[in-house]
Design a protein around this motif. Structure first.
Motif, mmCIF file in Angstrom:
data_model
loop_
_atom_site.group_PDB
_atom_site.id
_atom_site.type_symbol
_atom_site.label_atom_id
_atom_site.label_comp_id
_atom_site.label_asym_id
_atom_site.label_seq_id
_atom_site.Cartn_x
_atom_site.Cartn_y
_atom_site.Cartn_z
ATOM 1 N N SER A 88 45.636 58.437 91.755
ATOM 2 C CA SER A 88 45.301 59.559 90.870
ATOM 3 C C SER A 88 46.469 60.521 90.719
ATOM 4 O O SER A 88 47.245 60.732 91.648
ATOM 5 N N ILE A 89 46.544 61.072 89.518
ATOM 6 C CA ILE A 89 47.501 62.146 89.216
ATOM 7 C C ILE A 89 46.683 63.419 89.079
ATOM 8 O O ILE A 89 45.646 63.419 88.401
ATOM 9 N N GLN A 90 47.102 64.479 89.739
ATOM 10 C CA GLN A 90 46.359 65.730 89.646
ATOM 11 C C GLN A 90 47.018 66.644 88.617
ATOM 12 O O GLN A 90 48.208 66.921 88.714
ATOM 13 N N VAL A 91 46.237 67.080 87.633
ATOM 14 C CA VAL A 91 46.737 68.043 86.661
ATOM 15 C C VAL A 91 46.007 69.358 86.919
ATOM 16 O O VAL A 91 44.776 69.412 86.845
ATOM 17 N N ILE A 92 46.750 70.385 87.265
ATOM 18 C CA ILE A 92 46.129 71.686 87.569
ATOM 19 C C ILE A 92 46.384 72.632 86.395
ATOM 20 O O ILE A 92 47.536 72.909 86.042
ATOM 21 N N LEU A 93 45.289 73.071 85.788
ATOM 22 C CA LEU A 93 45.405 73.969 84.631
ATOM 23 C C LEU A 93 45.208 75.406 85.094
ATOM 24 O O LEU A 93 44.114 75.807 85.489
ATOM 25 N N HIS A 94 46.282 76.172 85.043
ATOM 26 C CA HIS A 94 46.224 77.570 85.463
ATOM 27 C C HIS A 94 45.910 78.473 84.276
ATOM 28 O O HIS A 94 46.199 78.132 83.132
ATOM 29 N N GLY A 95 45.367 79.639 84.585
ATOM 30 C CA GLY A 95 45.087 80.632 83.540
ATOM 31 C C GLY A 95 43.600 80.795 83.328
ATOM 32 O O GLY A 95 42.803 79.938 83.726
ATOM 33 N N HIS A 96 43.230 81.899 82.681
ATOM 34 C CA HIS A 96 41.804 82.171 82.444
ATOM 35 C C HIS A 96 41.480 82.201 80.965
ATOM 36 O O HIS A 96 40.339 82.379 80.577
ATOM 37 N N HIS A 97 42.479 82.076 80.137
ATOM 38 C CA HIS A 97 42.211 82.056 78.692
ATOM 39 C C HIS A 97 43.399 81.404 78.004
ATOM 40 O O HIS A 97 44.476 81.238 78.598
ATOM 41 N N LEU A 98 43.193 81.014 76.745
ATOM 42 C CA LEU A 98 44.272 80.420 75.953
ATOM 43 C C LEU A 98 44.727 81.438 74.915
ATOM 44 O O LEU A 98 43.967 82.326 74.523
ATOM 45 N N GLN A 99 45.958 81.288 74.465
ATOM 46 C CA GLN A 99 46.473 82.147 73.394
ATOM 47 C C GLN A 99 45.653 81.905 72.126
ATOM 48 O O GLN A 99 45.120 80.816 71.929
ATOM 49 N N PRO A 100 45.589 82.896 71.223
ATOM 50 C CA PRO A 100 44.890 82.674 69.957
ATOM 51 C C PRO A 100 45.513 81.480 69.221
ATOM 52 O O PRO A 100 46.737 81.327 69.214
ATOM 53 N N GLY A 101 44.662 80.631 68.633
ATOM 54 C CA GLY A 101 45.165 79.463 67.903
ATOM 55 C C GLY A 101 45.443 78.268 68.802
ATOM 56 O O GLY A 101 45.818 77.211 68.322
ATOM 57 N N VAL A 102 45.264 78.424 70.110
ATOM 58 C CA VAL A 102 45.498 77.305 71.041
ATOM 59 C C VAL A 102 44.152 76.774 71.511
ATOM 60 O O VAL A 102 43.222 77.546 71.771
ATOM 61 N N SER A 103 44.029 75.446 71.592
ATOM 62 C CA SER A 103 42.768 74.829 72.013
ATOM 63 C C SER A 103 43.048 73.722 73.021
ATOM 64 O O SER A 103 44.207 73.445 73.354
ATOM 65 N N ALA A 104 41.972 73.075 73.456
ATOM 66 C CA ALA A 104 42.103 71.984 74.431
ATOM 67 C C ALA A 104 43.038 70.887 73.903
ATOM 68 O O ALA A 104 43.722 70.218 74.681
ATOM 69 N N LYS A 105 43.081 70.684 72.578
ATOM 70 C CA LYS A 105 43.958 69.660 72.016
ATOM 71 C C LYS A 105 45.416 69.945 72.336
ATOM 72 O O LYS A 105 46.192 69.029 72.644
ATOM 73 N N ASP A 106 45.774 71.236 72.284
ATOM 74 C CA ASP A 106 47.167 71.595 72.569
ATOM 75 C C ASP A 106 47.495 71.329 74.038
ATOM 76 O O ASP A 106 48.605 70.905 74.361
ATOM 77 N N ILE A 107 46.499 71.551 74.911
ATOM 78 C CA ILE A 107 46.712 71.243 76.333
ATOM 79 C C ILE A 107 46.883 69.730 76.499
ATOM 80 O O ILE A 107 47.794 69.260 77.178
ATOM 81 N N ALA A 108 45.987 68.970 75.854
ATOM 82 C CA ALA A 108 46.042 67.510 75.980
ATOM 83 C C ALA A 108 47.394 66.981 75.503
ATOM 84 O O ALA A 108 48.015 66.131 76.153
ATOM 85 N N LEU A 109 47.881 67.514 74.373
ATOM 86 C CA LEU A 109 49.177 67.068 73.858
ATOM 87 C C LEU A 109 50.296 67.396 74.851
ATOM 88 O O LEU A 109 51.211 66.600 75.061
ATOM 89 N N GLU A 110 50.203 68.573 75.482
ATOM 90 C CA GLU A 110 51.214 68.957 76.469
ATOM 91 C C GLU A 110 51.196 67.989 77.663
ATOM 92 O O GLU A 110 52.252 67.593 78.173
ATOM 93 N N VAL A 111 49.999 67.597 78.093
ATOM 94 C CA VAL A 111 49.914 66.670 79.228
ATOM 95 C C VAL A 111 50.468 65.297 78.829
ATOM 96 O O VAL A 111 51.196 64.663 79.602
ATOM 97 N N VAL A 112 50.146 64.836 77.613
ATOM 98 C CA VAL A 112 50.690 63.547 77.151
ATOM 99 C C VAL A 112 52.220 63.629 77.129
ATOM 100 O O VAL A 112 52.915 62.703 77.556
ATOM 101 N N LYS A 113 52.734 64.745 76.659
ATOM 102 C CA LYS A 113 54.189 64.915 76.608
ATOM 103 C C LYS A 113 54.784 64.780 78.010
ATOM 104 O O LYS A 113 55.755 64.050 78.228
ATOM 105 N N GLN A 114 54.173 65.488 78.961
ATOM 106 C CA GLN A 114 54.748 65.497 80.316
ATOM 107 C C GLN A 114 54.577 64.158 81.021
ATOM 108 O O GLN A 114 55.467 63.715 81.738
ATOM 109 N N LEU A 115 53.435 63.525 80.834
ATOM 110 C CA LEU A 115 53.204 62.254 81.544
ATOM 111 C C LEU A 115 53.756 61.058 80.766
ATOM 112 O O LEU A 115 53.961 59.995 81.335
ATOM 113 N N THR A 116 53.975 61.204 79.482
ATOM 114 C CA THR A 116 54.444 60.160 78.556
ATOM 115 C C THR A 116 53.400 59.069 78.332
ATOM 116 O O THR A 116 52.404 59.002 79.046
#
Ligand code: SF4
Lengths: 409, 162
Positions: A158-186
């Protein structure tokens, strides 16, 4: 007992003894499904294996979603084959208009926390949102599940992804997080592994958000993705499965979600991810919102919030496929669909729509598409001469208003 | 002897067989379109029995079993990759398309290849090199030896771990 990840815990509970990453096990399956892309081959393999009766008809589900309604007689006949099989075997068949397999399985509470679920579709890990162990398999593996009610698996690391923070910036959604994780993990960085989501942000994520995160582990090559159950709210009682504190991970990825900006994957790979701001102004002519990634009510609402009272840029079209009948009904009830249609969107049947290039909106040569889907491989939408950018529904909506890639406000 | 056709990393299943061709049970129609977007001259150059060789993550993307089926129907005798995408790898073994994972191969397009599936030894005759493929988990090895999962389950009726 040695500390365990969520995947190890769920597999151990089913195997009947503790199992750890790297070991092989044979486990009973709590549910399985196939679609019109994979079911015909699975039925054929099941029959060739000597299958007469499903091991557990109440745990097997057929969904007609990938090319629904049938665009030609060849596919119509495959749909007939599925309908006939379902009526003979007394298993569930979700016919055209029911929605995309993954959304249907979640809408109908088919998958529950702690379950092992096998789907003959690569985005089956989506159910990890429900704290379940769900894997995509091919048709013949699924036929074996139909016949035996079991599957053999290698327990994943297993790879552990830890999402920090209590809110997202306006205009940012779970999709933007998912894309960031895909970018980092390739695109191959999680091959054979389970991507396990943790962190304080989970307390602020809805089931839809969690589905987006797990959906796109398929774009990292993962076997499964599982969200730790903190903050998971379901309309029934369930036993959450947490990882042990000292569980072993091959890699830990810490993401400051509160600092993320809108993301976009550029052609032709979902891991080719950048900030939307770097591509603002790129002309597009076709927007698509839907799919098992981003076709839920909150996605259509996000688009409607951008499009309310406005209209598409000249020469631009917007195709919207609600992820399921339930999503469509909800979006009709609260006026979201009316807002989208008034802005110029074409609403198509609940199903995969143009995501997989079979029908319902194939792009033309040289066209540039901005899509809320999960894959932008060359030719994915049916035309290798087109280009696909992947972004959130809000970014897609902002872009179809201007005719070029734009930041959601 | 078989000729190698070499491809890059991350060849996805949409490139092996586009989604628009997958909705069929007719294997020859799959073979007719295999690799067509990626390599339009594939069908002209490929000779039955030739070997497909790739880098990392061959077969990523969709779960469509039509991808290995199309390669098998076209007459591909073996696919070698540095490593395979998970679902493709399982699918290939399940349908009886031989696949070998060789992390350190240096095969180039046009190289002449000899191989032994039982031992996983691959000889690059052109370059006079020998490679050893990674071992399969025992259950996969058994499925491959039966020629696929259909034959395996017909015979054993259930999975056997070792
Ligand atoms: S919406 Fe697209 S990615 Fe999701 S199941 Fe359908 S074809 Fe696959």
């Amino acid at each position: 007992m040695k500390p365990q990840t969520i995947a190890e815990k769920i597999l151990s509970a089913h195997a009947g003894y503790p199992v750890y990453a790297g070991e092989l096990c044979i486990v009973p399956v709590d549910g399985a499904m196939a679609t019109d892309t994979t079911a015909p081959l699975a039925i054929k393999a099941f029959e060739e294996m000597g299958g007469k009766k499903l091991a557990a008809p109440d745990k097997f589900h057929l969904i007609i979603d990938h090319a629904a309604p049938a665009p030609n007689e060849r596919i119509a006949n495959l749909h007939q084959l599925m309908r006939n099989f379902a009526s003979k075997q007394h298993c569930a068949l979700y016919d055209i208009g029911s929605g995309i397999c993954h959304q249907v399985m979640v809408d109908h509470h088919t998958v529950k926390p702690g379950d092992i679920f096998m789907g003959a579709d690569s985005h089956t890990p989506t159910y990890g949102a429900l704290n379940a162990f769900a894997c995509g398999v091919g048709s013949t593996d699924l036929a074996a599940v139909m016949l035996t009610g079991k599957i053999w698996l290698k327990v994943p690391h297993s790879i552990q992804v830890i999402l920090h923070g209590h809110h997202l910036q306006p205009g940012v959604s779970a999709k933007d997080i998912a894309l960031e994780v895909v970018k980092q993990l390739t695109i191959s960085g999680a091959t054979y592994q389970s991507v396990e989501y943790h962190g304080e942000l989970l307390h602020h994520l809805t089931l839809s958000d969690r589905m987006v995160l797990c959906n796109m582990v398929a774009e990292m090559g993962a076997k499964t993705g599982i969200v730790s159950p903190e903050g998971l709210q379901l309309p029934y009682l369930f036993n959450p499965v947490f990882a042990d504190k000292e569980a072993a991970y091959t890699r830990v990825l810490e993401i400051d979600a509160a600092a993320l900006h809108p993301k976009i994957a550029i052609p032709h790979s979902p891991d080719n991810v950048h900030d939307v701001s770097a591509y603002v102004g790129t002309p597009i002519t076709y927007g698509f919102i839907g799919t098992c990634t981003n076709g839920r009510l909150s996605d259509l609402q996000a688009a409607a919030n951008v499009l309310r009272g406005r209209s598409l840029a000249p020469g631009v079209r917007l195709v919207i496929a609600p992820a399921s009948r339930q999503v469509l009904l909800d979006a009709l009830q609260d006026g979201t669909i009316q807002t989208l249609i008034a802005a110029g969107a074409a609403i198509i049947n609940s199903g995969c729509g143009p995501c997989v290039g079979t029908h319902d909106g194939v792009p033309g040569d040289g066209e540039v598409v901005i899509s809320a889907a999960n894959r932008n491989f060359q030719g994915r939408m049916g035309n290798p001469q087109s280009k696909i950018f992947l972004a959130s529904p809000a970014t897609v909506a902002a872009s179809v208003l201007t005719g070029c890639i734009s930041l959601p406000k | 002897m078989a000729k190698a056709h070499v491809y890059a990393d991350n060849i996805d299943t949409d490139r092996i067989i586009p989604g628009k061709y997958t909705k069929t049970l007719d294997l020859s129609s799959l073979a007719a379109h295999v690799m067509e977007d990626l390599d339009p001259s594939f069908s002209e150059r490929f000779v039955q029995g030739d070997v497909i060789v790739a880098g990392d993550n061959f077969g990523c993307g969709s779960s469509r079993e039509q991808a290995p089926l199309a390669l098998k129907a076209a007459g591909v005798s073996l696919v070698i990759a540095r490593f395979f995408a998970r679902i493709f790898f399982r699918n290939a073994i399940n349908i009886g398309l031989p696949v070998l994972e060789i992390p350190d191969h240096t095969i180039q397009s046009g190289d002449e290849i000899q191989f032994d599936l039982a031992t996983g030894i691959v000889i690059n005759v052109t370059r006079n090199e020998t490679y050893q493929a990674n071992q399969l988990p025992p259950v996969m090895l058994a499925i491959m030896q039966e020629g696929g999962l259909v034959a395996y389950l017909k015979k054993h009726k259930d999975f056997i771990l070792s």
